[in-house]
Design a protein around this motif. Structure first.
Motif, short mmCIF file in Angstrom:
data_model
loop_
_atom_site.label_atom_id
_atom_site.label_comp_id
_atom_site.label_asym_id
_atom_site.label_seq_id
_atom_site.Cartn_x
_atom_site.Cartn_y
_atom_site.Cartn_z
N ASP A 215 0.87 -1.16 0.00
CA ASP A 215 0.00 0.00 0.00
C ASP A 215 0.92 1.22 0.00
O ASP A 215 2.05 1.14 0.47
CB ASP A 215 -0.87 0.05 1.26
CG ASP A 215 -2.04 -0.92 1.18
OD1 ASP A 215 -2.44 -1.30 0.06
OD2 ASP A 215 -2.56 -1.31 2.25
N PHE A 216 0.44 2.33 -0.55
CA PHE A 216 1.22 3.57 -0.49
C PHE A 216 0.34 4.67 0.08
O PHE A 216 -0.88 4.57 0.06
CB PHE A 216 1.76 3.97 -1.88
CG PHE A 216 0.73 3.94 -2.99
CD1 PHE A 216 -0.28 4.89 -3.05
CD2 PHE A 216 0.78 2.95 -3.97
CE1 PHE A 216 -1.23 4.86 -4.06
CE2 PHE A 216 -0.17 2.92 -4.99
CZ PHE A 216 -1.17 3.87 -5.04
N TRP A 217 1.00 5.70 0.61
CA TRP A 217 0.27 6.89 1.05
C TRP A 217 0.13 7.83 -0.14
O TRP A 217 1.13 8.09 -0.83
CB TRP A 217 1.02 7.59 2.16
CG TRP A 217 1.00 6.86 3.46
CD1 TRP A 217 0.00 6.87 4.40
CD2 TRP A 217 2.04 6.02 4.01
NE1 TRP A 217 0.35 6.08 5.47
CE2 TRP A 217 1.59 5.57 5.26
CE3 TRP A 217 3.30 5.62 3.55
CZ2 TRP A 217 2.37 4.72 6.07
CZ3 TRP A 217 4.06 4.79 4.35
CH2 TRP A 217 3.60 4.35 5.59
N VAL A 218 -1.05 8.34 -0.34
CA VAL A 218 -1.24 9.35 -1.39
C VAL A 218 -0.94 10.71 -0.76
O VAL A 218 -1.65 11.16 0.14
CB VAL A 218 -2.68 9.31 -1.95
CG1 VAL A 218 -2.83 10.35 -3.05
CG2 VAL A 218 -3.02 7.92 -2.46
N LEU A 219 0.13 11.35 -1.23
CA LEU A 219 0.58 12.61 -0.63
C LEU A 219 -0.10 13.82 -1.24
O LEU A 219 -0.14 14.88 -0.62
CB LEU A 219 2.09 12.75 -0.76
CG LEU A 219 2.96 11.64 -0.17
CD1 LEU A 219 4.43 11.97 -0.34
CD2 LEU A 219 2.64 11.40 1.31
N ALA A 239 -2.82 11.34 5.12
CA ALA A 239 -2.65 10.72 3.80
C ALA A 239 -3.34 9.35 3.77
O ALA A 239 -3.10 8.52 4.63
CB ALA A 239 -1.17 10.56 3.49
N PRO A 240 -4.23 9.13 2.79
CA PRO A 240 -4.89 7.83 2.73
C PRO A 240 -3.94 6.75 2.20
O PRO A 240 -3.12 7.01 1.33
CB PRO A 240 -6.04 8.07 1.75
CG PRO A 240 -5.58 9.18 0.88
CD PRO A 240 -4.68 10.04 1.74
N LEU A 241 -4.06 5.55 2.76
CA LEU A 241 -3.30 4.40 2.28
C LEU A 241 -4.11 3.72 1.19
O LEU A 241 -5.28 3.42 1.40
CB LEU A 241 -3.09 3.41 3.43
CG LEU A 241 -1.81 3.47 4.24
CD1 LEU A 241 -1.90 2.47 5.39
CD2 LEU A 241 -0.58 3.21 3.40
N ARG A 242 -3.49 3.49 0.06
CA ARG A 242 -4.19 2.85 -1.06
C ARG A 242 -3.22 1.97 -1.82
O ARG A 242 -2.02 1.96 -1.55
CB ARG A 242 -4.73 3.91 -2.04
CG ARG A 242 -5.58 4.98 -1.41
CD ARG A 242 -6.43 5.64 -2.45
NE ARG A 242 -7.32 4.66 -3.06
CZ ARG A 242 -8.49 4.94 -3.62
NH1 ARG A 242 -8.91 6.18 -3.70
NH2 ARG A 242 -9.23 4.00 -4.14
N ASN A 243 -3.72 1.24 -2.83
CA ASN A 243 -2.81 0.56 -3.75
C ASN A 243 -3.06 0.95 -5.19
O ASN A 243 -2.41 0.46 -6.10
CB ASN A 243 -2.84 -0.96 -3.55
CG ASN A 243 -4.23 -1.53 -3.75
OD1 ASN A 243 -4.89 -1.25 -4.75
ND2 ASN A 243 -4.69 -2.33 -2.79
#
Ligand SMILES: [Cu+2]
Length: 313
Positions: A215-219, A239-243
């Motif tokens: 997952d990554f954080w959307v900055l 920052a939301p965590l998404r893939n």
């Protein structure tokens, strides 16, 4: 209230955007007359649809699902209303209390998305490399240090500063490649996805980018070409965590992740034809930590020959 398997700060809407590869969970308040059924509409956005909107029914158990609703179906948003889509996407922030990104990153990779040509064929390229996967799977290639299985030169981490993202490419030709962005284990990595004009004038498309294994954080998201000073506006607190994340026309999207999952991972546009035309890159970290690669992942290309020899002996 949930995006790509992670809680987000809940918010109320009449409609949601879902791009290829994204997942959402929603709660629906069933506060209508239970003696009736209700339409739910699904429309295409991002490109001009050649089909009418699709319909389904929200059915109260108290009546038959075959009873048609009496009110007309909701009209879906205009396919090219990018401002509405941006407003929706930017509303998504993490639920209070979810893990937040490391405050800084020492590695920043800029990925310019362009539409190109090779001969008569349309391609997509990232920093002018159009991804074409090798016949030997990366995992075995890297772990067993095989030669000549893929391009060992690391792919470019940026693009020419004077590239004009608002114009169609001056030189639309590109080259194929299959190099790997290698990360140190547990390294914090920033990726800036930069959109640009396609081959046709005055057009830039939407691309939902999907990362495997993390997952990554959307900055954040921005308009035009990314500038180093844009990093000051990064969201490091909610920052939301998404893939999967969208890069809007003529815009950029910034994300941050920890390279904490040993393996070789595709990062690509989830519009399938775009991936097959080269719109992707390969990330890898700590492949030496993988003890056993499943046989099935070794039975192509040069690793197939190794595997065959092993079973023969
Ligand atoms: Cu795409």
């Amino acid at each position: 209230m949930e995006a790509d398997g992670n809680y987000v700060h809940p918010f109320a809407v009449d409609d949601i955007d879902i791009y290829s590869g994204e997942t959402y969970s929603v709660l629906i308040k069933t506060d209508q007359n239970p003696k009736k059924n209700y339409w739910l509409s699904i429309g295409v956005i991002g490109r001009k649809p050649n089909t009418p909107q699709a319909l389904t029914i929200l059915n109260y158990k108290t009546i038959s699902a075959s009873v048609l609703p009496t009110s007309p179906p909701p009209v879906t948003p205009l396919w090219n209303d990018a401002e509405r889509s941006k407003a929706f996407t930017k509303q998504i922030i993490s639920k209070m209390g979810t893990p937040q990104p490391p405050k800084s990153s020492r590695r920043r990779i800029l990925l310019l998305n362009t539409q190109n040509q090779i001969g008569r064929f349309t391609k997509w390229a990232i920093n002018n490399v159009s991804l074409t996967l090798p016949t030997t799977p990366y995992l075995g290639s890297i772990k067993y240090k095989l030669n000549n299985t893929f391009d060992r030169n690391p792919p470019p981490e940026t693009f020419p500063k004077d590239y004009d993202i608002f114009k169609n490419p001056v030189n639309p030709n590109t080259t194929i490649g299959n190099g790997v962005y290698m990360f140190r284990f547990n390294e914090t990595v920033d990726v800036i996805l930069q959109n640009a004009n396609i081959l046709e004038e005055n057009t830039s498309e939407i691309h939902p980018w999907h990362l495997h294994g993390h997952d990554f954080w959307v900055l954040g998201y921005g308009e035009g070409k990314f500038k180093p000073s844009d990093a000051k506006s990064f969201n490091l607190t909610r920052a939301p965590l998404r893939n999967t994340v969208v890069v809007f026309p003529y815009g950029w999207t910034a994300l941050r992740f920890k390279a904490d999952n040993p393996g070789v991972w595709a990062f690509h546009c989830h519009i399938e034809p775009h991936l097959h035309l080269g719109m992707g890159v390969i990330f890898a970290e700590a492949v030496h930590k993988i003890r056993n690669i499943p046989k099935e992942a070794l039975t192509c290309g040069a690793t197939a020959k190794m595997f065959l020899n092993d079973t023969l002996h």
